[in-house]
Design a protein around this motif. Structure first.
Motif, PDB file in Angstrom:
ATOM      1  N   TYR A  61       0.838  -1.198   0.000  1.00 25.61           N
ATOM      2  CA  TYR A  61       0.000   0.000   0.000  1.00 25.61           C
ATOM      3  C   TYR A  61       0.879   1.256   0.000  1.00 25.61           C
ATOM      4  O   TYR A  61       0.612   2.204  -0.724  1.00 25.61           O
ATOM      5  CB  TYR A  61      -0.937  -0.013   1.219  1.00 25.61           C
ATOM      6  CG  TYR A  61      -1.809   1.204   1.306  1.00 25.61           C
ATOM      7  CD1 TYR A  61      -2.942   1.332   0.514  1.00 25.61           C
ATOM      8  CD2 TYR A  61      -1.493   2.241   2.185  1.00 25.61           C
ATOM      9  CE1 TYR A  61      -3.745   2.465   0.600  1.00 25.61           C
ATOM     10  CE2 TYR A  61      -2.281   3.374   2.270  1.00 25.61           C
ATOM     11  CZ  TYR A  61      -3.408   3.479   1.474  1.00 25.61           C
ATOM     12  OH  TYR A  61      -4.188   4.606   1.557  1.00 25.61           O
ATOM     13  N   SER A  62       1.956   1.228   0.791  1.00 28.40           N
ATOM     14  CA  SER A  62       2.830   2.401   0.914  1.00 28.40           C
ATOM     15  C   SER A  62       3.575   2.735  -0.381  1.00 28.40           C
ATOM     16  O   SER A  62       3.989   3.874  -0.581  1.00 28.40           O
ATOM     17  CB  SER A  62       3.836   2.215   2.051  1.00 28.40           C
ATOM     18  OG  SER A  62       4.869   1.315   1.678  1.00 28.40           O
ATOM     19  N   VAL A  63       3.748   1.745  -1.258  1.00 24.66           N
ATOM     20  CA  VAL A  63       4.446   1.986  -2.528  1.00 24.66           C
ATOM     21  C   VAL A  63       3.470   2.007  -3.709  1.00 24.66           C
ATOM     22  O   VAL A  63       3.883   1.981  -4.863  1.00 24.66           O
ATOM     23  CB  VAL A  63       5.578   0.959  -2.779  1.00 24.66           C
ATOM     24  CG1 VAL A  63       6.691   1.121  -1.754  1.00 24.66           C
ATOM     25  CG2 VAL A  63       5.063  -0.468  -2.817  1.00 24.66           C
ATOM     26  N   ASN A  64       2.178   2.060  -3.403  1.00 24.25           N
ATOM     27  CA  ASN A  64       1.126   2.144  -4.433  1.00 24.25           C
ATOM     28  C   ASN A  64       1.166   0.994  -5.423  1.00 24.25           C
ATOM     29  O   ASN A  64       1.040   1.195  -6.623  1.00 24.25           O
ATOM     30  CB  ASN A  64       1.206   3.460  -5.206  1.00 24.25           C
ATOM     31  CG  ASN A  64       0.380   4.545  -4.565  1.00 24.25           C
ATOM     32  OD1 ASN A  64      -0.520   4.259  -3.798  1.00 24.25           O
ATOM     33  ND2 ASN A  64       0.709   5.782  -4.883  1.00 24.25           N
ATOM     34  N   VAL A  65       1.367  -0.210  -4.928  1.00 23.37           N
ATOM     35  CA  VAL A  65       1.395  -1.397  -5.783  1.00 23.37           C
ATOM     36  C   VAL A  65       0.288  -2.341  -5.329  1.00 23.37           C
ATOM     37  O   VAL A  65       0.178  -2.641  -4.138  1.00 23.37           O
ATOM     38  CB  VAL A  65       2.771  -2.105  -5.720  1.00 23.37           C
ATOM     39  CG1 VAL A  65       2.746  -3.428  -6.459  1.00 23.37           C
ATOM     40  CG2 VAL A  65       3.853  -1.199  -6.276  1.00 23.37           C
ATOM     41  N   GLN A  66      -0.512  -2.769  -6.288  1.00 22.64           N
ATOM     42  CA  GLN A  66      -1.551  -3.744  -5.998  1.00 22.64           C
ATOM     43  C   GLN A  66      -0.910  -5.115  -5.814  1.00 22.64           C
ATOM     44  O   GLN A  66      -0.105  -5.536  -6.629  1.00 22.64           O
ATOM     45  CB  GLN A  66      -2.565  -3.821  -7.146  1.00 22.64           C
ATOM     46  CG  GLN A  66      -3.334  -2.544  -7.343  1.00 22.64           C
ATOM     47  CD  GLN A  66      -4.362  -2.348  -6.248  1.00 22.64           C
ATOM     48  OE1 GLN A  66      -4.022  -2.138  -5.091  1.00 22.64           O
ATOM     49  NE2 GLN A  66      -5.616  -2.401  -6.612  1.00 22.64           N
TER      50      GLN A  66
END
Length: 124
Positions: free
Chosen positions: A18-23
């Motif tokens: 979530y913190s690196v914007n990756v699903q």
């Protein structure tokens, strides 16, 4: 200080992605191998076993991970994967520069390592 370790806590894994914007679809069969810097995760790579193969995913990192950190995480994950008693390790071709010296070879856009021939040098 940099260190690597398996991560089993789904909340930690989900928070990092979530913190690196990756699903990322967390599942019980994927192993998550992380690179820590000062007790915080800065990168994760996945390991998936299937029959005689172990698939090593792409490194997902935050802004603190460097090329050297990526190499360290990848080689540490490969070293760990060698303990799984599989015949082949499979990695993305984007890591070719790190993998060719370790006796991986390219097949159909992937890097394949025969575990009997993989030369895993010490990581940093």
């Amino acid at each position: 200080m940099l260190k690597t370790a398996c991560v089993f806590d789904s909340a930690i894994i989900k928070n990092f992605y979530y913190s690196v914007n990756v699903q990322n679809e967390f599942n019980e069969t994927t192993m998550y191998f992380a690179l820590y810097k000062n007790e915080s995760i800065i990168g994760i790579v996945t390991l998936n076993q299937n029959n005689t193969k172990c698939f090593i995913g792409e490194v997902v990192g935050n802004s603190e991970i460097t090329k050297d950190g990526t190499e360290f995480l990848l080689k540490s994950a490969i070293n760990y994967a060698l303990t799984f008693q599989k015949l082949h390790l499979i990695c993305n071709i984007v890591y070719k520069e790190f993998l060719v010296p370790m006796n991986f070879f390219e097949v159909s856009g992937e890097m394949i390592g025969d575990v009997e021939r993989v030369n895993c040098p010490p990581v940093f």
